[in-house]
Enzyme design. Sequence first.
Site, PDB file in Angstrom:
ATOM      1  CB  SER A 143       0.240 -38.158  30.498  1.00 39.54           C
ATOM      2  OG  SER A 143       0.316 -36.991  29.691  1.00 39.54           O
ATOM      3  CE1 TYR A 157       5.336 -37.442  31.961  1.00 38.35           C
ATOM      4  CE2 TYR A 157       3.991 -37.184  29.990  1.00 38.35           C
ATOM      5  CZ  TYR A 157       4.126 -37.137  31.366  1.00 38.35           C
ATOM      6  OH  TYR A 157       3.042 -36.792  32.148  1.00 38.35           O
TER       7      TYR A 157
END
Length: 280
Positions: A143, A157
């Site tokens: 990401s 995350y």
Amino acid sequence: MTIEIAGRTAFVTGSANGIGLGIARALAKAGAKLAMVDIDADQLGQAKAELSQVTDVETFMLDVRDRAAFERIADEIETALGPVSLLFNNAGVAGGAPAGRMTYELWDWGMGINLDGVINGVQTFMPRMIERGEGGHIVHTASGAGLVSNGTAGVLYQTAKYAVVGMAETLALELVDYDIGVSVLCPGPVATDIIRRTRGLQPSVKQSMTETELNAARAESARQRGFLAAGVSPDDVGEWVLAAVRCNQLHIHTDDFVVPYLDTRTRQILDAMPSAAVPA
């Protein structure tokens, strides 16, 4: 180093929807045989029905945290489709909680999928690729949150995604002598439904929240859903990933939204370096 896609067997985790399905579609059009795994049986069945019209497809239910299942399914896939030489560690979840409300259960769940799942994919297939000596390529889906932190993605995350980026960059150095390329996808917003799907999977946050905190959490969730909905399509991402594999491109981006954050982070790191002149 360039790699031919047609005729190779590709293993794609989290491929029933979202970015994983976009990658699978691109691979199918390029002539790869597909091994598609996910935990969503209904969506996986629909994906198989679609892509079986294009190429050979085998599908399996797999929780990427399950190492024994990984090995068993790997054996079954390679018997049915041939040696896996294209590995896409794509399965992942959003979610988590503010740092002050994190629990061991949440840490184990999030890291188990977003990091351990990637490790399990590598450790299942990388030794097989090396032993066969026929090259290949490994792609991790990370990401933009694996490169910079702007306070919105959450500690769970970002911890996992930073690790995934670091793993890919190091593997790229260590696997070059085996003709195994490595790429890491660091997307910005992509129009997937990951937030809704994650909500149905993650452990509950046990600590009670005030009404103000609940409202803030709901507003942030809505903001993130809108942010993703305005992003690029998963099919476009799949084509970009395929192009990167073909030319052995390490970093894959879908837009440049991280640039100002990356510039700030890099400057902060460099500014913190000790002076070259050491006082006597």
